[in-house]
Enzyme design. Structure first.
Site, PDB file in Angstrom:
ATOM      1  N   LEU A  83       0.708  -1.476  -0.233  1.00 47.94           N
ATOM      2  CA  LEU A  83       0.055  -0.059   0.028  1.00 47.94           C
ATOM      3  C   LEU A  83       0.977   1.206   0.010  1.00 47.94           C
ATOM      4  CD1 LEU A  83      -1.762  -2.314   1.457  1.00 47.94           C
ATOM      5  CD2 LEU A  83      -3.212  -0.433   2.043  1.00 47.94           C
ATOM      6  N   CYS A  84       0.177   2.223  -0.455  1.00 49.25           N
ATOM      7  CA  CYS A  84       0.868   3.601  -0.639  1.00 49.25           C
ATOM      8  C   CYS A  84       2.312   3.576  -0.833  1.00 49.25           C
ATOM      9  CB  CYS A  84       0.918   4.261   1.022  1.00 49.25           C
ATOM     10  SG  CYS A  84       0.974   5.918   1.340  1.00 49.25           S
ATOM     11  N   ALA A  85       3.373   4.005  -0.304  1.00 49.33           N
ATOM     12  CA  ALA A  85       4.740   3.920  -0.714  1.00 49.33           C
ATOM     13  C   ALA A  85       5.223   2.518  -0.785  1.00 49.33           C
ATOM     14  CB  ALA A  85       5.600   4.996   0.022  1.00 49.33           C
TER      15      ALA A  85
ATOM     16  N   ALA B  85      -2.438  -0.892  -3.421  1.00 50.21           N
ATOM     17  CA  ALA B  85      -3.440   0.131  -3.285  1.00 50.21           C
ATOM     18  C   ALA B  85      -3.020   1.391  -2.946  1.00 50.21           C
ATOM     19  CB  ALA B  85      -4.443  -0.388  -2.470  1.00 50.21           C
TER      20      ALA B  85
END
Length: 234
Positions: free
Chosen positions: A137-139, A199
């Site tokens: 997720l994210c980074a 995501a």
């Protein structure tokens, strides 16, 4: 047949600026619980790159251990990443936070020339080689993009959300031979062939906590489907 092995949840500290993003890490834990998917927490047992005072958004002269900090999120139920055994887990999951760019990889310093930390490489590559799901997720798709390249994979579908907000990361991902797929904050990008799930979460900087949790749920729903679980997450 439903897979009952726990997933390995890899944390990179505690705090968005120098470790795991807490809302994302907890969101993933809650979504896993909702879906009835067991998990075991892990983190590297070594000093984090640096320590950020989150109230002042400034670096301090402290030294903190990644595992010790991540244990705050895991309520103390956490193991050193070096003990992770792929045969005992159904998948590996990486919440976001800048710890992905600072403690799991050296992207914060090296940019597109980044590499995986040795203990992270040893943990994630066996999952790819065993064709077990990898969730980021994210980074944290930084970890997945680098691991995919090292595994000889090209063209994997991976997201940082909207490339205008994660431009440097998306450009690096493409330079590593992967495909960046723009994805809504409450959706997951699923690469069925390689069994990768990513995501955006807080890669959308103005996302609300509810939207970030929806991102976590979308990723874990996709994981549940991939593992053959009957999920209950909304």
């Amino acid at each position: 047949m439903e897979n009952t092995l726990p997933v390995a949840l890899v944390l990179s500290g505690c705090g968005v600026y120098d470790g795991s993003e807490v809302s994302e890490a907890v969101g993933v834990i809650v979504a896993l619980s909702q879906a009835g998917i067991p998990y075991t927490c892990y983190a590297p047992d070594r000093p984090q790159l640096h320590v950020i005072n989150h109230a002042k958004a400034s670096e301090t002269d402290e030294t903190r251990n990644i595992l010790d900090e991540a244990a705050r999120i895991a309520r103390g139920n956490i193991l050193p990443l070096a003990e992770l055994d792929v045969s005992r887990h159904s998948a590996i999951v990486f919440p976001g936070g800048f710890g992905a760019a600072k403690n799991l990889t050296n992207f914060a310093r090296a940019g597109s020339q980044a590499e995986l930390a040795d203990d992270v490489r040893a943990a994630v590559l066996p999952f790819i080689q065993a064709h077990k799901p990898v969730v980021a997720l994210c980074a944290a798709p930084l970890v997945l993009g680098l691991a995919a390249r090292e595994a000889g994979i090209a063209g994997a579908r991976i997201t940082f959300g909207n490339p205008s907000e994660g431009k440097a990361m998306a450009e690096a991902l493409v330079s590593w031979g992967q495909q960046h797929v723009e994805t809504a904050v409450d959706a997951a990008c699923v690469d069925e062939h390689h069994r990768f799930i990513t995501a955006p979460a807080y890669m959308y900087g103005q996302a609300t906590p509810a939207e970030v949790f929806a991102s976590c749920q979308a990723a874990i729903r996709a994981l549940g489907t991939m593992l053959g679980h009957t999920t209950t997450a909304a």
